[in-house]
Write an enzyme that holds these catalytic residues in place. Structure first.
Site, mmCIF file in Angstrom:
data_model
loop_
_atom_site.group_PDB
_atom_site.id
_atom_site.type_symbol
_atom_site.label_atom_id
_atom_site.label_comp_id
_atom_site.label_asym_id
_atom_site.label_seq_id
_atom_site.Cartn_x
_atom_site.Cartn_y
_atom_site.Cartn_z
ATOM 1 N N GLY A 99 -2.137 -10.592 -3.105
ATOM 2 C CA GLY A 99 -3.571 -10.381 -3.062
ATOM 3 C C GLY A 99 -4.004 -9.500 -1.914
ATOM 4 O O GLY A 99 -5.053 -9.725 -1.326
ATOM 5 N N LYS A 159 -5.350 -6.112 -4.637
ATOM 6 C CA LYS A 159 -6.686 -5.500 -4.571
ATOM 7 C C LYS A 159 -6.699 -4.049 -5.060
ATOM 8 O O LYS A 159 -7.714 -3.575 -5.531
ATOM 9 C CB LYS A 159 -7.222 -5.541 -3.136
ATOM 10 N N ASP A 209 -13.058 -13.229 -1.807
ATOM 11 C CA ASP A 209 -12.926 -12.717 -0.446
ATOM 12 C C ASP A 209 -13.398 -11.265 -0.401
ATOM 13 O O ASP A 209 -13.579 -10.621 -1.426
ATOM 14 C CB ASP A 209 -11.476 -12.824 0.029
ATOM 15 N N ASP A 210 -13.625 -10.774 0.789
ATOM 16 C CA ASP A 210 -13.961 -9.360 1.006
ATOM 17 C C ASP A 210 -15.220 -8.914 0.271
ATOM 18 O O ASP A 210 -15.275 -7.825 -0.276
ATOM 19 C CB ASP A 210 -12.787 -8.451 0.614
#
Length: 144
Positions: free
Chosen positions: A21, A52, A132-133
């Site tokens: 990931g 990603k 996330d992010d």
């Protein structure tokens, strides 16, 4: 000896494995197949696919994978099943649900369900969503 001790300790944990990931060049298909075989030999039981920089996981998540990639997933699933590994497909939704308009949210849910259905048809039975992010400090889960 330390490695063996770490593996033994890890095996006592349910759902012990690897998450792909990260940002950067995703692992190769051959690399993933070999990794899944190695995980099976060690007794690790979970692999989460979510690099990603796979556009169909992240930036273009609404679009289906090309046939060649779908066939690679089928091979990964076969290898994972042989090693008794749960192979999860993850989606990174980014700011998909940022628009508060009910019609916009409904469209995003429909797109998500279409994508998950396409992954189900490939053979996935385990799914994850990466939150996330997102880039903001006020991220709110859909429906919260």
């Amino acid at each position: 000896m330390v490695f063996v001790s770490l593996v033994a300790a890890a095996l006592a944990i349910p759902h012990c494995g690897i998450v792909e990931g990260f940002y950067g060049r995703p692992w190769s298909h051959t690399g993933r197949v070999e990794l899944l075989k190695f995980m099976g030999e060690l007794g690790l039981d979970t692999y989460i696919y979510g690099p990603k920089d796979d556009p169909y996981h992240h930036a273009q998540w609404r679009e289906p994978y090309p046939l060649e990639k779908a066939n690679e997933f089928r091979e990964l699933l076969k290898t994972a099943n042989e090693g008794k590994i749960d192979l999860y497909w993850a989606v990174h939704l980014g700011n998909a649900f940022a628009n508060d308009a009910p019609d916009a949210k409904a469209a995003e849910y429909q797109a998500l369900f279409r994508k998950m259905e396409s992954m189900y048809r490939i053979g996935f039975r385990a799914f994850a969503a990466f939150f996330d992010d997102f880039g903001g400090t006020n991220a709110v889960l859909p429906g919260a």
